[in-house]
Design a protein around this motif. Sequence first.
Motif, mmCIF file in Angstrom:
data_model
loop_
_atom_site.group_PDB
_atom_site.id
_atom_site.type_symbol
_atom_site.label_atom_id
_atom_site.label_comp_id
_atom_site.label_asym_id
_atom_site.label_seq_id
_atom_site.Cartn_x
_atom_site.Cartn_y
_atom_site.Cartn_z
ATOM 1 N N GLY A 276 15.992 14.730 -6.738
ATOM 2 C CA GLY A 276 17.137 15.422 -7.307
ATOM 3 C C GLY A 276 18.424 14.671 -7.070
ATOM 4 N N TYR A 277 19.506 15.206 -7.610
ATOM 5 C CA TYR A 277 20.817 14.567 -7.554
ATOM 6 C C TYR A 277 21.263 14.295 -6.116
ATOM 7 C CZ TYR A 277 25.867 13.983 -7.970
ATOM 8 O OH TYR A 277 27.152 13.514 -7.859
ATOM 9 N N LEU A 278 20.992 15.242 -5.211
ATOM 10 C CA LEU A 278 21.492 15.103 -3.846
ATOM 11 C C LEU A 278 20.764 14.032 -3.045
ATOM 12 C CD1 LEU A 278 23.800 16.524 -2.262
ATOM 13 C CD2 LEU A 278 23.285 17.492 -4.488
ATOM 14 N N ASP A 279 19.742 13.406 -3.608
ATOM 15 C CA ASP A 279 19.104 12.294 -2.905
ATOM 16 C C ASP A 279 20.081 11.139 -2.679
ATOM 17 O OD1 ASP A 279 16.673 13.534 -2.600
ATOM 18 O OD2 ASP A 279 15.793 12.659 -4.413
ATOM 19 N N LYS A 280 21.151 11.059 -3.475
ATOM 20 C CA LYS A 280 22.155 10.013 -3.259
ATOM 21 C C LYS A 280 22.921 10.250 -1.961
ATOM 22 C CE LYS A 280 25.867 9.994 -5.825
ATOM 23 N NZ LYS A 280 26.741 9.976 -7.025
ATOM 24 N N HIS A 281 22.845 11.486 -1.436
ATOM 25 C CA HIS A 281 23.505 11.830 -0.176
ATOM 26 C C HIS A 281 22.479 12.324 0.846
ATOM 27 C CE1 HIS A 281 27.196 11.089 -2.190
ATOM 28 N NE2 HIS A 281 27.238 12.221 -2.868
ATOM 29 N N ILE A 282 21.322 11.683 0.875
ATOM 30 C CA ILE A 282 20.230 12.068 1.765
ATOM 31 C C ILE A 282 20.580 11.763 3.220
ATOM 32 C CG2 ILE A 282 19.059 9.820 1.718
ATOM 33 C CD1 ILE A 282 16.409 11.297 1.355
ATOM 34 N N LEU A 283 19.828 12.324 4.151
ATOM 35 C CA LEU A 283 19.913 11.917 5.554
ATOM 36 C C LEU A 283 19.311 10.525 5.669
ATOM 37 C CD1 LEU A 283 20.478 12.453 8.541
ATOM 38 C CD2 LEU A 283 18.321 13.707 8.665
ATOM 39 N N GLU A 284 20.161 9.534 5.843
ATOM 40 C CA GLU A 284 19.733 8.148 5.678
ATOM 41 C C GLU A 284 18.749 7.679 6.737
ATOM 42 O OE1 GLU A 284 23.535 6.186 5.339
ATOM 43 O OE2 GLU A 284 23.462 6.308 3.150
ATOM 44 N N ASN A 285 18.810 8.244 7.928
ATOM 45 C CA ASN A 285 17.793 7.922 8.931
ATOM 46 C C ASN A 285 16.872 9.121 9.170
ATOM 47 O OD1 ASN A 285 19.834 9.350 10.256
ATOM 48 N ND2 ASN A 285 19.634 8.205 12.170
ATOM 49 N N GLY A 286 16.580 9.827 8.071
ATOM 50 C CA GLY A 286 15.707 10.984 8.154
ATOM 51 C C GLY A 286 14.326 10.688 8.728
ATOM 52 N N PRO A 287 13.642 9.618 8.288
ATOM 53 C CA PRO A 287 12.326 9.332 8.871
ATOM 54 C C PRO A 287 12.370 9.113 10.385
ATOM 55 C CG PRO A 287 12.582 8.173 6.801
ATOM 56 C CD PRO A 287 13.924 8.769 7.112
ATOM 57 N N GLN A 288 13.451 8.517 10.879
ATOM 58 C CA GLN A 288 13.568 8.330 12.321
ATOM 59 C C GLN A 288 13.637 9.675 13.034
ATOM 60 O OE1 GLN A 288 17.034 6.113 13.569
ATOM 61 N NE2 GLN A 288 16.328 5.921 15.688
ATOM 62 N N LEU A 289 14.443 10.595 12.489
ATOM 63 C CA LEU A 289 14.523 11.934 13.077
ATOM 64 C C LEU A 289 13.180 12.641 12.981
ATOM 65 C CD1 LEU A 289 16.033 14.441 14.165
ATOM 66 C CD2 LEU A 289 16.587 14.997 11.772
ATOM 67 N N LEU A 290 12.537 12.588 11.823
ATOM 68 C CA LEU A 290 11.275 13.306 11.640
ATOM 69 C C LEU A 290 10.178 12.774 12.557
ATOM 70 C CD1 LEU A 290 11.262 13.658 7.747
ATOM 71 C CD2 LEU A 290 11.823 15.412 9.442
ATOM 72 N N ASN A 291 10.093 11.465 12.708
ATOM 73 C CA ASN A 291 9.083 10.899 13.607
ATOM 74 C C ASN A 291 9.336 11.303 15.048
ATOM 75 O OD1 ASN A 291 7.069 9.301 12.140
ATOM 76 N ND2 ASN A 291 8.821 8.122 11.405
ATOM 77 N N LEU A 292 10.611 11.394 15.438
ATOM 78 C CA LEU A 292 10.935 11.871 16.781
ATOM 79 C C LEU A 292 10.438 13.300 16.969
ATOM 80 C CD1 LEU A 292 12.406 11.868 19.528
ATOM 81 C CD2 LEU A 292 14.514 12.419 18.291
ATOM 82 N N LEU A 293 10.698 14.155 15.985
ATOM 83 C CA LEU A 293 10.284 15.550 16.096
ATOM 84 C C LEU A 293 8.767 15.682 16.126
ATOM 85 C CD1 LEU A 293 12.801 17.238 13.595
ATOM 86 C CD2 LEU A 293 12.984 17.084 16.083
ATOM 87 N N VAL A 294 8.075 14.910 15.287
ATOM 88 C CA VAL A 294 6.613 15.008 15.235
ATOM 89 C C VAL A 294 5.972 14.414 16.489
ATOM 90 C CG1 VAL A 294 4.542 14.250 14.010
ATOM 91 C CG2 VAL A 294 6.545 15.017 12.714
ATOM 92 N N ASN A 295 6.449 13.245 16.908
ATOM 93 C CA ASN A 295 5.830 12.564 18.043
ATOM 94 C C ASN A 295 5.977 13.354 19.331
ATOM 95 O OD1 ASN A 295 5.094 10.470 16.376
ATOM 96 N ND2 ASN A 295 6.817 9.158 16.940
ATOM 97 N N ASN A 296 7.060 14.111 19.461
ATOM 98 C CA ASN A 296 7.235 14.910 20.672
ATOM 99 C C ASN A 296 6.233 16.057 20.738
ATOM 100 O OD1 ASN A 296 8.748 17.550 21.847
ATOM 101 N ND2 ASN A 296 9.206 15.719 23.085
ATOM 102 N N GLY A 297 5.890 16.612 19.578
ATOM 103 C CA GLY A 297 4.857 17.641 19.530
ATOM 104 C C GLY A 297 5.335 19.069 19.702
ATOM 105 N N ARG A 298 6.627 19.278 19.954
ATOM 106 C CA ARG A 298 7.122 20.630 20.172
ATOM 107 C C ARG A 298 7.590 21.312 18.896
ATOM 108 N NH1 ARG A 298 11.825 20.987 24.295
ATOM 109 N NH2 ARG A 298 11.671 23.125 23.527
ATOM 110 N N THR A 299 8.105 20.551 17.950
ATOM 111 C CA THR A 299 8.787 21.133 16.802
ATOM 112 C C THR A 299 7.782 21.652 15.772
ATOM 113 O OG1 THR A 299 10.571 19.536 17.133
ATOM 114 C CG2 THR A 299 10.553 20.745 15.061
ATOM 115 N N GLN A 300 7.937 22.925 15.420
ATOM 116 C CA GLN A 300 7.035 23.585 14.490
ATOM 117 C C GLN A 300 7.527 23.535 13.050
ATOM 118 O OE1 GLN A 300 4.117 24.902 16.008
ATOM 119 N NE2 GLN A 300 5.074 23.759 17.674
#
Length: 263
Positions: free
Chosen positions: A168-192
């Motif tokens: 969508g249009y807002l992808d031009k203003h995405i969280l640019e280091n989103g994968p880094q944040l998501l991998n942190l959340l997943v690798n820790n194992g706490r975030t549901q």
Amino acid sequence: MAWFDDIYYFTTGRLRIAHVTDSHLFAQRNGEYFSVNTAVHFSECLADISQQDIDCLVFGGDLTQDHSAESYFLFAQLIAESPLQCPVFWLPGNHDDIALLTRISGGQIQHHKRLKFNTAEVLLLNSKGPTPAGWVSAQHLNELTDVLTDNTAPCVCFCHHNPLPINGYLDKHILENGPQLLNLLVNNGRTQALFHGHVHNEHQWQFRDLNIYASPASSIQFLKNTAQWQQQNKGPMYRIVTCNSAGINQPFEFSTEVVCLNG
């Protein structure tokens, strides 16, 4: 003071959260965003939430459209005038000024970014970057890592920007280091689950085994699956998130639903 230093405690094993985001208020009550009176839409959300069994409201960012100090004061005034009794927490969007958000905090509007209930917690993240796109700073990622390694209790997180493309249009203003944040959340194992705003519509998908939900805006929605910026007035909208934490060695459960007030 570090972002997560102050903790708000709820004395319950179940937490029901109203996620209201992207109000885009103006200095004046009659301000319109693409022909929609955003103050009226926001007030209607508050009134409806007050009739629900809700423990707190998390405001997901983009409080203001005109970037005026008066729009922040209007936000606080609309909450004070509403029948809503529960505490209101906030996190910043790309339109927002953290200093002004802090200035209106006090009483019903709380500044805490770590909410604990029974054996679980809610974390409110800062994805505001130097541009309209999102960026989670290295310092904030380090603070988040410290919080996530503090214990093993399950948690849910909220931020403003979409961490993955939505086509969508807002992808031009995405969280640019989103994968880094998501991998942190997943690798820790706490975030549901991770909930965000910014994209002005509801979406749901997974990153690895992490559930990600976009909440619709209280103001207007943006048409899905198009690179063109097309607006839709579907009436005020918000999301309810229900978290159940029965105790140690008991499963953590959550559910969510979108509420649409067809005005």
